[in-house]
Design an enzyme around this catalytic site. Structure first.
Site, short mmCIF file in Angstrom:
data_model
loop_
_atom_site.label_atom_id
_atom_site.label_comp_id
_atom_site.label_asym_id
_atom_site.label_seq_id
_atom_site.Cartn_x
_atom_site.Cartn_y
_atom_site.Cartn_z
N LYS A 1 0.84 -1.20 0.00
CA LYS A 1 0.00 0.00 0.00
C LYS A 1 0.87 1.25 0.00
CE LYS A 1 -3.31 2.54 2.98
NZ LYS A 1 -4.16 2.51 4.19
N ARG B 1 -7.80 -0.51 1.15
CA ARG B 1 -8.34 -1.73 0.53
C ARG B 1 -8.81 -1.48 -0.90
NH1 ARG B 1 -12.53 -2.30 5.40
NH2 ARG B 1 -10.83 -1.17 6.42
N LYS C 1 -10.21 12.57 8.75
CA LYS C 1 -9.68 12.17 10.05
C LYS C 1 -9.60 13.39 10.96
CE LYS C 1 -6.64 8.43 8.47
NZ LYS C 1 -7.25 7.32 9.21
#
Ligand code: BES
Ligand code: MN
Ligand code: ZN
Length: 495
Positions: free
Chosen positions: A262, A349, A274
Site C-alpha cells: 500500500k 483496501r 480524520k
C-alpha cells in the site's frame, strides 16, 4: 560502510572497539582477549559490570595496559539466557546507540569466538543491529554550527575464527539492513516530497537492473483497465496516482511470488476526514509500499534463481478535494465487482483491490503477499509489537511466520472466514468497504480476499508496527522499516 577486516583488534586505530561477552552464573564474564579480561574482572569485582543482556562497560583504553589503540573500548553483555538471532541484533544495536551518543564515527566489532552459535549468523545479525541501530535521518536539519548530529561512517567486523563464514553473514545482514534503511528513508520523507511519482521514479531505476523491468501505469492506463479503486481514491487530489509494477525474472523455471504494498502517500481520510490530531502521521501510510519496493531492490541486487518476483505498489493520495469520493458512492475495482464506499477513510483496501486483482489476472503468480498500514484496529488487537497476518493458505502463512521469527519482525495470525465476509456484504452493491466496528482488521482482509480468487495469499497489516514500534536498540524512534527484511528473508528461503 560495513566489512570484515583482517586488521587485528590491537591495530585498530578508530573511535570504538566492541567486545561481546556472556554473563556467567557465578563470576565475571569471560572474554577472549586477556587484557580486556583484566578490565572486566576489575569492573565485576566492584559490581560495575555483570554482562547482563544489553549492559555495557565503557573504557578509555591505553595501549600499554590494554594493548588497544582505539579511542574507546565498549564491552557489551549478552546475558545468560539462551542466545538467538535477535540477541545479536540487540547487542549490535546497543553498540551503535552508544557510538551515536559518543559521536564515534568508526566502529570495530569483534565477533565472539567462544560461543556455541553459527559464526555466519552472528556476523549477519550483529551487522544488522549495527547498521539499523546507527540509522539517522538528518536530511532536513540545516547544520548550525553547534553540531548536535552524529553519524557512524564505518563499521569493521573482526573474527579470529572463520573469516569466510563471517563474510557471508555480513553480506546478508548488510543487504537486508540496507532494505530496511531505504524503507525508513522513504517513510521519513514528508507527504509533499514522497508523492506517488516518487514510487514510480524508484521503480524505474530498479527496472534498469539485470533481469528486471518496470512499468508504471498512469491514470489513462488505469482508466483503460477499469481500475475504479485507485482512480476513485485519487480523485480528490491533484497529485496523479501511479501503479508501479516491477518484474524480476530469474530466467529459470521457478515459481512466481507477487508482493503488493500500500503506497498511500498521505491519508487525510478524504471526505470522511480524520481528526487533526495525529493526522501528520498519515504520511506513513505508504510504509507497505516502501517495504515492498525496498525489499525488491535487495532482491533484484541478490539475483536469486529460486523464484521470480513481481512487486506492485499502488500509489495515491487520499484527500477531500472537490471531486473526491463521497460516502455512498459506488465504484468498481479491476475485474468488475461493485463496491459501495461507505467510508472514504477505508481507502487502502480500494487501491489494493486493483493491484491484487490486476496482478493475479495478469501474472498468475503462485503466491501473493501484500503489506499495508491498513487498520487502526490491528493496534487494538496486537499493540505495537506484532504485525497482523491473515491468509487463505496455511503453508504460505507458516512460511511468513517463520521468516518473521528469523528476522525478529514478529507476526500473529488472525482468522478469516465466511462470517467475516458476511459483514462486508452490501445492500445495493456486491460488497461495501467497511464491515462495522467488530473485527476491523479481519473484515479489511476479508475485503482484500475478494480480489485474489483462489491464489495462495497472505496479508500483513503493519499499522501497529510501521512506526511507534516496540522499543529496540536497533529500531530508533520513527518509522521502523518493518517487513522489508521479512520479505527479503521470505525470498531467500523460498522453495
Ligand atoms: N491508514 C489507515 C489505517 C491506520 C490507522 C494506520 C492508524 C495506522 C494508524 C486506514 O486507511 C484507515 O483509515 N482505516 C480506517 C478504517 C475504518 C474507516 C474502517 C481505520 O482503521 O480507522
Ligand atoms: Mn484511511
Ligand atoms: Zn490509509
Amino acid at each position: 560502510m560495513i566489512s570484515v577486516t583482517k586488521v587485528t583488534p590491537g591495530d585498530f586505530k578508530g573511535d570504538l572497539i566492541a567486545y561481546f561477552v556472556r554473563q556467567k552464573e557465578k563470576g565475571a564474564p569471560v572474554c577472549s582477549d586477556d587484557l580486556v579480561q583484566q578490565r572486566i574482572d576489575r569492573a565485576y569485582k566492584v559490581g560495575a559490570f555483570k554482562g547482563k543482556m544489553e549492559e555495557t562497560l565503557l573504557i578509555y583504553p591505553e595501549k600499554k595496559y590494554d594493548g588497544l589503540q582505539a579511542g574507546r573500548l565498549l564491552i557489551v553483555g549478552l546475558g545468560k539466557d539462551d542466545l538467538d538471532r535477535e540477541s545479536f541484533r540487540k547487542a549490535g544495536g546497543i553498540v551503535s546507540q552508544k557510538a551515536l551518543e559518543m559521536k564515534a564515527e568508526s566502529i570495530y566489532a569483534v565477533i565472539p569466538g567462544d560461543l556455541d552459535f553459527p559464526e555466519n549468523e552472528m556476523a549477519e545479525c550483529l551487522s544488522e543491529g549495527l547498521l539499523l541501530g546507527s540509522y539517522t535521518f538528518t536530511k532536513y536539519k540545516s547544520s548550525n554550527g553547534d553540531d548536535d548530529t552524529s553519524e557512524v561512517k564505518s563499521i569493521k567486523m573482526y573474527t579470529s575464527k572463520q573469516i569466510s563464514a563471517a563474510r557471508k553473514g555480513v553480506t546478508l545482514g548488510a543487504a537486508a539492513a540496507e532494505g530496511t534503511r531505504i524503507a525508513r528513508d522513504m517513510a521519513h520523507e514528508p507527504g509533499n516530497v514522497w508523492t506517488p511519482s516518487k514510487f514510480a521514479e524508484f521503480g524505474k531505476e530498479l527496472g534498469k537492473k539485470k533481469k528486471c523491468t518496470c512499468k508504471v501505469l498512469n491514470k489513462a492506463q488505469m482508466q483503460k483497465l477499469k481500475m475504479g479503486g485507485i482512480l476513485g481514491v485519487s480523485k480528490g487530489s491533484h497529485e496523479p496516482p501511479a501503479m508501479v509494477v516491477i518484474h524480476y525474472r530469474s530466467g529459470k523455471k521457478v515459481p512466481t511470488l507477487m508482493l503488493v504494498g500500500k503506497g498511500l502517500t498521505f491519508d487525510s481520510g478524504g471526505i470522511s476526514l480524520k481528526p487533526g490530531e495525529g493526522m501528520a502521521d498519515m504520511k506513513y501510510d505508504m510504509c507497505g509500499g516502501a517495504a515492498v519496493i525496498a525489499a525488491m531492490k535487495v532482491i533484484v541486487e541478490e539475483q536469486p534463481d529460486n523464484v521470480d518476483v513481481i512487486a506492485i505498489v499502488p500509489a495515491s493520495e487520499n484527500l477531500p478535494g472537490g471531486s473526491a469520493l463521497k460516502p455512498g458512492d459506488i465504484i468498481s475495482p479491476y475485474g468488475g465487482k461493485t463496491v459501495e464506499v461507505l467510508n472514504t477513510d477505508a481507502e487502502g483496501r480500494l487501491i489494493l483491490a486493483d493491484a491484487l486483482a490486476y496482478g493475479v489476472d495478469t501474472y498468475k503468480p503462485d503466491a501473493v503477499v501484500d503489506v499495508a498500514t491498513l487498520t487502526g484496529a490491528v493496534i487494538i488487537g496486537l499493540g505495537h509489537h506484532r504485525t497482523g497476518l491473515l491468509a487463505n493458505n496455511d503453508e504460505l502463512a507458516e512460511k511468513i511466520l517463520k521468516a518473521g521469527d528469523r528476522t525478529g519482525e514478529l507476526l500473529w495470525r488472525l482468522p478469516l472466514g465466511k462470517e467475516y465476509t458476511e459483514q462486508i456484504k452490501s445492500k445495493i452493491a456486491d460488497i461495501k468497504n467497511i464491515g462495522g466496528k467488530p473485527a476491523g482488521t479481519i473484515t479489511a482482509a476479508a475485503f482484500l480476499q475478494e480480489f485474489v480468487g483462489d491464489t495462495p495469499w497472505a496479508h500483513l497489516d503493519i499499522a501497529g508496527t510501521a512506526w511507534d514500534y516496540t522499543e529496540k536498540s536497533y529500531v530508533p524512534k520513527g518509522p521502523s522499516g518493518i517487513a522489508a527484511r521479512t520479505l527479503v528473508e521470505l525470498v531467500r528461503s523460498w522453495q
